[in-house]
Design an enzyme around this catalytic site. Sequence first.
Site, PDB file in Angstrom:
ATOM      1  N   SER A 269      10.959 -13.334 -42.549  1.00  0.00           N
ATOM      2  CA  SER A 269      11.019 -12.441 -43.709  1.00  0.00           C
ATOM      3  C   SER A 269      10.901 -10.969 -43.302  1.00  0.00           C
ATOM      4  O   SER A 269      10.317 -10.640 -42.266  1.00  0.00           O
ATOM      5  CB  SER A 269       9.894 -12.766 -44.689  1.00  0.00           C
ATOM      6  OG  SER A 269       9.927 -14.127 -45.048  1.00  0.00           O
TER       7      SER A 269
HETATM    8  N1  SAH Z   1       7.270 -17.565 -43.345  1.00  0.00           N
HETATM    9  C1  SAH Z   1       8.359 -17.522 -42.384  1.00  0.00           C
HETATM   10  C2  SAH Z   1       9.695 -17.309 -43.030  1.00  0.00           C
HETATM   11  C3  SAH Z   1      10.172 -18.580 -43.465  1.00  0.00           C
HETATM   12  S1  SAH Z   1      11.831 -18.835 -43.908  1.00  0.00           S
HETATM   13  C4  SAH Z   1       8.132 -16.493 -41.326  1.00  0.00           C
HETATM   14  O1  SAH Z   1       7.139 -15.741 -41.388  1.00  0.00           O
HETATM   15  O2  SAH Z   1       8.917 -16.451 -40.398  1.00  0.00           O
HETATM   16  C5  SAH Z   1      11.511 -20.321 -44.829  1.00  0.00           C
HETATM   17  C6  SAH Z   1      11.175 -21.526 -44.021  1.00  0.00           C
HETATM   18  O3  SAH Z   1      10.863 -22.563 -44.948  1.00  0.00           O
HETATM   19  C7  SAH Z   1      12.311 -22.044 -43.178  1.00  0.00           C
HETATM   20  O4  SAH Z   1      11.904 -22.133 -41.842  1.00  0.00           O
HETATM   21  C8  SAH Z   1      12.605 -23.422 -43.766  1.00  0.00           C
HETATM   22  O5  SAH Z   1      12.984 -24.381 -42.807  1.00  0.00           O
HETATM   23  C9  SAH Z   1      11.276 -23.783 -44.397  1.00  0.00           C
HETATM   24  N2  SAH Z   1      11.317 -24.800 -45.454  1.00  0.00           N
HETATM   25  C10 SAH Z   1      12.266 -25.027 -46.393  1.00  0.00           C
HETATM   26  N3  SAH Z   1      11.929 -26.049 -47.181  1.00  0.00           N
HETATM   27  C11 SAH Z   1      10.712 -26.502 -46.743  1.00  0.00           C
HETATM   28  C12 SAH Z   1       9.843 -27.571 -47.145  1.00  0.00           C
HETATM   29  N4  SAH Z   1      10.139 -28.392 -48.142  1.00  0.00           N
HETATM   30  N5  SAH Z   1       8.682 -27.733 -46.459  1.00  0.00           N
HETATM   31  C13 SAH Z   1       8.363 -26.934 -45.416  1.00  0.00           C
HETATM   32  N6  SAH Z   1       9.157 -25.923 -44.993  1.00  0.00           N
HETATM   33  C14 SAH Z   1      10.309 -25.705 -45.643  1.00  0.00           C
END
Ligand code: SAH
Length: 249
Positions: free
Chosen positions: A98
Amino acid sequence: MGGATRRRRVSAVRLALGLLLVSACSGPALPPTSGPFAERVEERERMVVEQIEARGVRGPAVLAALRRVPRHHFMPESVRPRAYFDRALPIGHGQTISQPFIVASMTEQLGLRPDSRVLEIGTGSGYQAAVLAEIVAEVYTIEIVEPLAERASATLARLGYPNVRVRAGDGYRGWPEAAPFDAIVVTAAPERIPQTLVDQLAPGGRMVIPVGGRGDQDLLRLVREGDTVREETLYDVLFVPMTGEIQEP
Ligand code: SAH
């Protein structure tokens, strides 16, 4: 002459007191002079001033965490030159880390205290988890893409965040064994709020979550108050979709 000596003595005492105060207050937070936390400090400073403080984030603990965490360590080599840009960046597997402001703003909205226990859904790079871990006692984070969970876990271990636990799996069901949580932050967007996660909020606990379809997401803040949950819309956001069980009909 006597006056000058006394003044010198007084200022020496002041200096000693000042140093004592500085060392007592700063403790382990003294800026490191080598290692990952000493790298690219000026870029992080500029990022905090221009992207985060300038847009109204004021919490001292949040700002200190953003100043400290070496964001470039949470991304592939190829995008590291752009690590401190005002934007999200690709981390592989179609996912992103993000934008710094979003991380800061969501963290601030959680209203954290040093003893808070926090659950993150969507570990991604692990950067948001590290920012949380700078502020609170315990962080639990779940990532559905297994290689990302493994990489984030390795990065967090290498940088020294023993207070973060990473799990590979679907975050939809939360982390019942560690619930309830004082704060839950969801960093992938479901189309509706997962009740399973609301149920894992402690009394007074807060959840920050993007909700909506592609191109139409709002960041919501939920606060659990007794048996009710107060909901507020914060602003428009753009996150990758939450996948897994929540997408099943
Ligand atoms: N917080 C992260 C940004 C995440 S992007 C950072 O600081 O880098 C969102 C992430 O959520 C992705 O890696 C994606 O694979 C994950 N995601 C999507 N659906 C999910 C679920 N049901 N459970 C866990 N993770 C999930």
